[in-house]
Enzyme design. Structure first.
Site, PDB file in Angstrom:
ATOM      1  N   ASP A   1      38.102  37.899  43.585  1.00  9.16           N
ATOM      2  CA  ASP A   1      39.133  38.045  42.569  1.00  9.16           C
ATOM      3  C   ASP A   1      39.852  39.395  42.688  1.00  9.16           C
ATOM      4  O   ASP A   1      39.483  40.249  43.497  1.00  9.16           O
ATOM      5  CB  ASP A   1      38.562  37.824  41.164  1.00  9.16           C
ATOM      6  N   LEU A   2      40.862  39.578  41.861  1.00 11.00           N
ATOM      7  CA  LEU A   2      41.742  40.743  41.939  1.00 11.00           C
ATOM      8  C   LEU A   2      40.981  42.058  41.944  1.00 11.00           C
ATOM      9  O   LEU A   2      41.286  42.973  42.718  1.00 11.00           O
ATOM     10  CB  LEU A   2      42.725  40.707  40.757  1.00 11.00           C
TER      11      LEU A   2
END
Length: 307
Positions: free
Chosen positions: A110-111
């Site tokens: 994820d980010l």
């Protein structure tokens, strides 16, 4: 059965092996009317093709099937693991070297997560490596706010259910604590969306940093932040069961010289040792704060004095 029949394969698999997209994306593209075979627009992915069929995708001939290739990439924080982002954020694929072919990711980070991300030009290989049935362990170094208790870690090892989602057994070991935070090593084999963050939040601990340090036999090692290295064909054959490609060449350089940092690491121990640096994030993983380490012995000259 003729040789031509034996060589036939599902159109979605053929598209994935060409590195154009994943098999799931191929099925969606077919349903959207973007794929034409021998002049006929396909309406269903339940269609097989042979090497002599003419396949057109979005008006362009399907690329020639290339040998399966795999890269290790050190994903930095702040990049999205997708080819396009609806919010206009930078993606992993925006930051790859210009001489890289079109690739897709094996799973995601994820980010706000960082560390080892595998990239491949072969959608079928990506699917195989992502399947829980493959049994490959993904290992992470995780810093959380708080001091997890042994009973919490035992609960993870048995598996937990969070908001109706059942998570399988997760191996978690407490490495160190310093101040209000702790470092853990967490290993899992399934890797559902934001799994580690969700289960730790369920236990009452907020994840402050998450670094993937290995995926199966492949390790992040000393690969620098934002760098990419190709995995040798021999490793693909020996470790991942990829068949030898007739045009395969093990002497093909991994990437151009400015991006090469040596051969991929296959150590089963070690990996990055993360810490924070004052005033910003280090570009290389270091040893977490509070983790003991050995100092190298001082060298001595011929007189026996320390140098």
């Amino acid at each position: 059965m003729t040789d031509e029949t034996e060589k036939k394969e599902r159109i979605a698999k053929r598209m994935a092996r060409a590195g154009l997209c994943s098999r799931r994306d191929a099925e969606r593209w077919i349903a959207a009317g973007r794929v034409v075979v021998n002049g006929t627009k396909l309406e269903s992915p339940a269609f097989t093709v042979s090497p002599t069929d003419t396949i057109i995708v979005d008006g362009n001939p399907l690329p020639k099937k290339e040998r399966p290739r795999l890269w290790r990439y050190h994903k930095p924080v702040g990049l999205v693991t997708s080819h396009k982002d609806e919010k206009g954020r930078d993606t992993v694929f925006d930051k790859l070297p210009e001489d890289m072919p079109r690739v897709i990711s094996v799973g995601r980070l994820d980010l706000n997560s960082e560390g080892l991300l595998l990239l491949t030009n072969d959608g079928e290989l990506a699917r195989r490596l992502e399947l829980p049935a493959t049994g490959w362990k993904r290992k992470y170094r995780v810093r959380v706010h708080g001091h997890p208790k042994e009973r919490d870690l035992q609960l993870l090892r048995k598996g937990v259910t969070v908001e109706g989602v059942k998570y399988g057994a997760i191996e978690a070991d407490l490495d160190s604590t310093k101040g209000a935070n702790s470092w853990l090593t967490i290993s899992l084999r399934e890797g559902k969306n934001r799994e580690i963050r969700k289960v730790m939040e369920f236990l009452g601990y907020t994840v402050l940093r998450l670094i993937r340090v290995s995926y199966g036999p492949l390790q992040l090692g000393e690969l620098e932040d934002g760098k990419v290295e190709e995995v040798k064909s021999k490793i693909l054959r020996d470790q991942m069961g990829v068949e030898k490609f007739e045009e395969e060449d093990d002497d093909i350089p991994e990437v151009n010289d400015k991006n090469r940092r040596g051969r991929p690491t296959l150590r089963t121990k070690g990996g990055p040792k993360p810490t924070e640096k004052r005033g910003g994030r280090s570009s290389q993983p270091h040893k977490p704060g509070g983790m003991p380490g050995k100092r190298p012995a001082p060298s001595r000259n011929r007189s026996g004095k320390k140098s």
